[in-house]
Motif scaffolding. Sequence first.
Motif, PDB file in Angstrom:
ATOM      1  N   ASP A   2       0.814  -1.208   0.000  1.00 17.29           N
ATOM      2  CA  ASP A   2       0.000   0.000   0.000  1.00 17.29           C
ATOM      3  C   ASP A   2       0.852   1.265   0.000  1.00 17.29           C
ATOM      4  O   ASP A   2       0.372   2.331  -0.340  1.00 17.29           O
ATOM      5  CB  ASP A   2      -0.921  -0.008   1.226  1.00 17.29           C
ATOM      6  N   ASN A   3       2.143   1.132   0.394  1.00 15.86           N
ATOM      7  CA  ASN A   3       2.987   2.319   0.429  1.00 15.86           C
ATOM      8  C   ASN A   3       3.494   2.715  -0.954  1.00 15.86           C
ATOM      9  O   ASN A   3       4.214   3.694  -1.092  1.00 15.86           O
ATOM     10  CB  ASN A   3       4.168   2.125   1.392  1.00 15.86           C
ATOM     11  N   PRO A  45       2.276   4.276  -4.249  1.00 14.91           N
ATOM     12  CA  PRO A  45       1.071   4.967  -4.732  1.00 14.91           C
ATOM     13  C   PRO A  45       0.485   4.397  -6.017  1.00 14.91           C
ATOM     14  O   PRO A  45      -0.738   4.375  -6.191  1.00 14.91           O
ATOM     15  CB  PRO A  45       1.558   6.407  -4.940  1.00 14.91           C
ATOM     16  N   TYR A  98      -2.631   1.812  -6.270  1.00 13.01           N
ATOM     17  CA  TYR A  98      -3.956   2.118  -5.735  1.00 13.01           C
ATOM     18  C   TYR A  98      -5.074   1.376  -6.459  1.00 13.01           C
ATOM     19  O   TYR A  98      -6.095   1.055  -5.873  1.00 13.01           O
ATOM     20  CB  TYR A  98      -4.216   3.629  -5.784  1.00 13.01           C
ATOM     21  N   GLU A 119       0.720   9.491  -6.429  1.00 10.46           N
ATOM     22  CA  GLU A 119       0.103   9.754  -5.135  1.00 10.46           C
ATOM     23  C   GLU A 119      -1.088  10.695  -5.247  1.00 10.46           C
ATOM     24  O   GLU A 119      -2.045  10.603  -4.472  1.00 10.46           O
ATOM     25  CB  GLU A 119       1.128  10.288  -4.126  1.00 10.46           C
ATOM     26  N   ARG A 163      -3.941   8.627  -6.711  1.00  8.69           N
ATOM     27  CA  ARG A 163      -4.493   7.762  -5.667  1.00  8.69           C
ATOM     28  C   ARG A 163      -5.456   8.532  -4.769  1.00  8.69           C
ATOM     29  O   ARG A 163      -6.538   8.037  -4.429  1.00  8.69           O
ATOM     30  CB  ARG A 163      -3.363   7.152  -4.835  1.00  8.69           C
ATOM     31  N   LEU A 164      -5.073   9.751  -4.394  1.00  3.94           N
ATOM     32  CA  LEU A 164      -5.941  10.547  -3.535  1.00  3.94           C
ATOM     33  C   LEU A 164      -7.267  10.840  -4.221  1.00  3.94           C
ATOM     34  O   LEU A 164      -8.336  10.692  -3.623  1.00  3.94           O
ATOM     35  CB  LEU A 164      -5.242  11.858  -3.153  1.00  3.94           C
ATOM     36  N   ASP A 216      -8.088   5.176   4.267  1.00  4.47           N
ATOM     37  CA  ASP A 216      -6.731   5.694   4.124  1.00  4.47           C
ATOM     38  C   ASP A 216      -6.609   6.705   2.991  1.00  4.47           C
ATOM     39  O   ASP A 216      -7.488   6.835   2.141  1.00  4.47           O
ATOM     40  CB  ASP A 216      -5.760   4.536   3.874  1.00  4.47           C
ATOM     41  N   HIS A 217      -5.471   7.410   3.020  1.00  3.76           N
ATOM     42  CA  HIS A 217      -5.098   8.342   1.950  1.00  3.76           C
ATOM     43  C   HIS A 217      -6.158   9.413   1.734  1.00  3.76           C
ATOM     44  O   HIS A 217      -6.654   9.625   0.631  1.00  3.76           O
ATOM     45  CB  HIS A 217      -4.839   7.567   0.650  1.00  3.76           C
ATOM     46  N   LEU A 251      -2.728  14.612   1.469  1.00  5.56           N
ATOM     47  CA  LEU A 251      -1.414  14.443   0.858  1.00  5.56           C
ATOM     48  C   LEU A 251      -0.734  15.799   0.805  1.00  5.56           C
ATOM     49  O   LEU A 251      -1.331  16.790   0.383  1.00  5.56           O
ATOM     50  CB  LEU A 251      -1.557  13.879  -0.562  1.00  5.56           C
TER      51      LEU A 251
END
Length: 296
Positions: A44-45, A47, A50, A246, A249-250, A283-284, A287
């Motif tokens: 999961d770390n 990005p 996702y 990232e 993903r957000l 999560d996420h 950012l």
Amino acid sequence: MDSFTHAFAIAIPLLLAGNAILVPFAVIGAVIPDIDGIFFFFPDNEPSHYIFTHGGITHSIAGAAFLSFAAFIALKFLSGISRFGQFFPEGVTLIAGFAILAGAMLHIFLDYLAYPGIPLIWPFSTEKFTLGIFPGPSLPILIASLALLSLVLTGRVGIGHYQAYMIVFLAIILIYAGIAAYANTETEGRAIPTMNPVHWITIVETDNSFAVQPYDIRHGTGGETLYRKYTNITPDELASIAMLPEVKRLYYHSYIVTAERRGGSILLRDPLREEKVFRYPLDHSSLEIPYLSPLP
């Protein structure tokens, strides 16, 4: 929807139609999209992973079709091995393959009914689509499925129970669809369901802001909360970082996203998840990334 509901939704119509031989194949198809629940080998770390989270690529039309084909090939192979062939007395025919595919496609359709949606047209886009009837898994349908499962496990189930389940199942969907249609007619923007079917959250998006209001079917809308889309940053500046994994993903996980430049960094956040208006995905929800001014 939960796995039991997905399995019953395809198995019961086949049983009632006298096609019991296809039920095991259809059930495999109905549950196989949820294999993404064990995609732990995509950390999961990272990005860019996702799309491999629950409700990701295996919940697209293409992903479910691929999984159905893979399952059919695997079962076809196993049926030719003497040790396993006894479990396939009728063989793994092309009709069995279509039963697997039907189960998988029904799974996709049922998940399409709920927020936060699924990436139906991946690999062409990771945008999520939803009909917006349920706020995730349906509690009334889950209760009905667990009640039927208890009858199955105790050997007390009969045709009448299957028929009653399908009536309840379809009635719940139709009732919630009617409520959703009414809520969207009476409000502006998007009307998003909550666990209480009479309580909704509405989001009205403009070029510069998101207006968020609670809506009660009995009493109307409540107080409005306004979220600015951009603070000390322009849409063009934000576009310069839009393709970062990232950032993608957000946006993929969020209901709304606001952007604020703070000195040498940009803060992106989904205030609705941060403030627990919506609790899923967990999560996420924010950012902060360094901002480098584009060259003139």
